[in-house]
Design a protein around this motif. Sequence first.
Motif, PDB file in Angstrom:
ATOM      1  N   SER A 127       0.840  -1.193   0.000  1.00 13.59           N
ATOM      2  CA  SER A 127       0.000   0.000   0.000  1.00 13.59           C
ATOM      3  C   SER A 127       0.879   1.247   0.000  1.00 13.59           C
ATOM      4  O   SER A 127       1.720   1.423   0.883  1.00 13.59           O
ATOM      5  CB  SER A 127      -0.896  -0.003   1.243  1.00 13.59           C
ATOM      6  OG  SER A 127      -1.598   1.205   1.351  1.00 13.59           O
ATOM      7  N   ASP A 129       0.392   5.204   0.141  1.00 14.71           N
ATOM      8  CA  ASP A 129      -0.508   6.334   0.347  1.00 14.71           C
ATOM      9  C   ASP A 129       0.272   7.610   0.041  1.00 14.71           C
ATOM     10  O   ASP A 129       1.380   7.805   0.542  1.00 14.71           O
ATOM     11  CB  ASP A 129      -1.010   6.363   1.789  1.00 14.71           C
ATOM     12  CG  ASP A 129      -1.758   5.096   2.163  1.00 14.71           C
ATOM     13  OD1 ASP A 129      -2.297   4.447   1.251  1.00 14.71           O
ATOM     14  OD2 ASP A 129      -1.803   4.758   3.361  1.00 14.71           O
ATOM     15  N   TRP A 140      -0.882   8.190   7.606  1.00 15.03           N
ATOM     16  CA  TRP A 140      -0.811   9.427   6.814  1.00 15.03           C
ATOM     17  C   TRP A 140      -0.204  10.595   7.593  1.00 15.03           C
ATOM     18  O   TRP A 140      -0.377  11.754   7.225  1.00 15.03           O
ATOM     19  CB  TRP A 140      -2.177   9.845   6.277  1.00 15.03           C
ATOM     20  CG  TRP A 140      -2.879   8.792   5.475  1.00 15.03           C
ATOM     21  CD1 TRP A 140      -2.340   7.640   4.986  1.00 15.03           C
ATOM     22  CD2 TRP A 140      -4.251   8.795   5.039  1.00 15.03           C
ATOM     23  NE1 TRP A 140      -3.273   6.926   4.273  1.00 15.03           N
ATOM     24  CE2 TRP A 140      -4.463   7.613   4.306  1.00 15.03           C
ATOM     25  CE3 TRP A 140      -5.300   9.688   5.207  1.00 15.03           C
ATOM     26  CZ2 TRP A 140      -5.693   7.295   3.734  1.00 15.03           C
ATOM     27  CZ3 TRP A 140      -6.530   9.372   4.644  1.00 15.03           C
ATOM     28  CH2 TRP A 140      -6.718   8.195   3.916  1.00 15.03           C
ATOM     29  N   THR A 166      -3.299   4.911  -2.899  1.00 14.06           N
ATOM     30  CA  THR A 166      -4.351   5.771  -2.366  1.00 14.06           C
ATOM     31  C   THR A 166      -3.878   7.212  -2.417  1.00 14.06           C
ATOM     32  O   THR A 166      -2.844   7.549  -1.839  1.00 14.06           O
ATOM     33  CB  THR A 166      -4.710   5.400  -0.914  1.00 14.06           C
ATOM     34  OG1 THR A 166      -5.146   4.042  -0.871  1.00 14.06           O
ATOM     35  CG2 THR A 166      -5.817   6.296  -0.384  1.00 14.06           C
ATOM     36  N   ASN A 167      -4.620   8.050  -3.102  1.00  9.18           N
ATOM     37  CA  ASN A 167      -4.304   9.463  -3.176  1.00  9.18           C
ATOM     38  C   ASN A 167      -4.990  10.161  -2.009  1.00  9.18           C
ATOM     39  O   ASN A 167      -6.179  10.458  -2.053  1.00  9.18           O
ATOM     40  CB  ASN A 167      -4.779  10.037  -4.510  1.00  9.18           C
ATOM     41  CG  ASN A 167      -4.280  11.443  -4.732  1.00  9.18           C
ATOM     42  OD1 ASN A 167      -3.842  12.113  -3.813  1.00  9.18           O
ATOM     43  ND2 ASN A 167      -4.345  11.894  -5.976  1.00  9.18           N
ATOM     44  N   VAL A 168      -4.227  10.425  -0.957  1.00 11.76           N
ATOM     45  CA  VAL A 168      -4.780  11.000   0.266  1.00 11.76           C
ATOM     46  C   VAL A 168      -5.339  12.399   0.009  1.00 11.76           C
ATOM     47  O   VAL A 168      -6.281  12.836   0.675  1.00 11.76           O
ATOM     48  CB  VAL A 168      -3.697  11.038   1.373  1.00 11.76           C
ATOM     49  CG1 VAL A 168      -4.227  11.693   2.634  1.00 11.76           C
ATOM     50  CG2 VAL A 168      -3.199   9.635   1.672  1.00 11.76           C
ATOM     51  N   GLU A 171      -8.835  11.493  -1.022  1.00 12.16           N
ATOM     52  CA  GLU A 171      -9.507  10.381  -0.343  1.00 12.16           C
ATOM     53  C   GLU A 171     -10.627  10.873   0.565  1.00 12.16           C
ATOM     54  O   GLU A 171     -10.443  11.764   1.400  1.00 12.16           O
ATOM     55  CB  GLU A 171      -8.474   9.597   0.476  1.00 12.16           C
ATOM     56  CG  GLU A 171      -9.033   8.665   1.536  1.00 12.16           C
ATOM     57  CD  GLU A 171      -9.849   7.510   0.955  1.00 12.16           C
ATOM     58  OE1 GLU A 171     -10.687   6.976   1.698  1.00 12.16           O
ATOM     59  OE2 GLU A 171      -9.636   7.148  -0.212  1.00 12.16           O
ATOM     60  N   TYR A 195      -6.340   1.197  -7.567  1.00 15.62           N
ATOM     61  CA  TYR A 195      -6.490   2.627  -7.271  1.00 15.62           C
ATOM     62  C   TYR A 195      -7.591   2.861  -6.232  1.00 15.62           C
ATOM     63  O   TYR A 195      -8.646   2.243  -6.265  1.00 15.62           O
ATOM     64  CB  TYR A 195      -6.831   3.431  -8.530  1.00 15.62           C
ATOM     65  CG  TYR A 195      -7.064   4.882  -8.182  1.00 15.62           C
ATOM     66  CD1 TYR A 195      -5.991   5.736  -7.970  1.00 15.62           C
ATOM     67  CD2 TYR A 195      -8.355   5.369  -7.965  1.00 15.62           C
ATOM     68  CE1 TYR A 195      -6.188   7.049  -7.582  1.00 15.62           C
ATOM     69  CE2 TYR A 195      -8.563   6.679  -7.568  1.00 15.62           C
ATOM     70  CZ  TYR A 195      -7.471   7.515  -7.375  1.00 15.62           C
ATOM     71  OH  TYR A 195      -7.671   8.804  -6.960  1.00 15.62           O
ATOM     72  N   SER A 196      -7.334   3.838  -5.338  1.00 17.93           N
ATOM     73  CA  SER A 196      -8.327   4.214  -4.332  1.00 17.93           C
ATOM     74  C   SER A 196      -8.221   5.717  -4.073  1.00 17.93           C
ATOM     75  O   SER A 196      -7.114   6.260  -4.026  1.00 17.93           O
ATOM     76  CB  SER A 196      -8.065   3.442  -3.033  1.00 17.93           C
ATOM     77  OG  SER A 196      -8.858   3.933  -1.987  1.00 17.93           O
ATOM     78  N   GLY A 197      -9.365   6.370  -3.902  1.00 12.37           N
ATOM     79  CA  GLY A 197      -9.339   7.766  -3.489  1.00 12.37           C
ATOM     80  C   GLY A 197     -10.090   8.713  -4.399  1.00 12.37           C
ATOM     81  O   GLY A 197      -9.717   8.919  -5.551  1.00 12.37           O
TER      82      GLY A 197
END
Length: 237
Positions: A127, A129, A140, A166-168, A171, A195-197
């Motif tokens: 992962s 981030d 984070w 994950t693009n904080v 997100e 991909y997440s966010g």
Amino acid sequence: MIIIPAVDLKNGKCVQLVQGEPGTEQVIIDNPDEVAMHWINKGAKRLHIVDLDGALGSGENLEIVKKIIQKSEVPIQMGGGIRTIEDAKKLLESGINTVIIGTMAIKNPEYITQLSEEYGSERICVSLDSKDNKVVTHGWTEYTDKSPVDYAKIFEEKGAGSILFTNVDVEGLLGGVDLKPVKELLSNINIPIIYSGGITSLNDLKILSELGTDYVVIGSALYKGLINFEDTLKFQK
């Protein structure tokens, strides 16, 4: 592209936080195992589980996870609170198909090689981030000096089977996807990118699909009814 519903666990319930901050729960649902089965019955081919209590160091939800494993007929990927090799092995041997390892991987990249050799690279996901195009760790709160692409290249070499990005910056904000970092990863990395966010609309999914994204995790947009899961299936392989 495979669309993966998120089932985030906190205090024995399924929740959705804003920007990962404790106390910002906007969705709280009892019986997470029933939530998991709801998505499977809708056509989900995979589930994404995060143990937020494990990630925050305030406990764990392993018994709930085991209940989901028993009911589920689809692969499950899981992260949250994996701080040692033993933690990762415990999940892999409990029936989790893929473990998602964050801070531990940054601290000990050789652990990724060890786990990949023992369990198979396809079961080991790292992962990454990202905040301001730098990878962040410890929930984070701590910046590293490397970009997601820098680290992804390292972990690809170490034997990871996939990268969860994950693009904080976006997100949990339901403001759409920032495509630049996704494009950079997809053009530089050969292993699958999850991909997440920030996914808010079917158009976000359309764009990610056209870019060649392998997997997409969706949380808040599903739980708040902004996206109907059945409508996402047209982008699914």
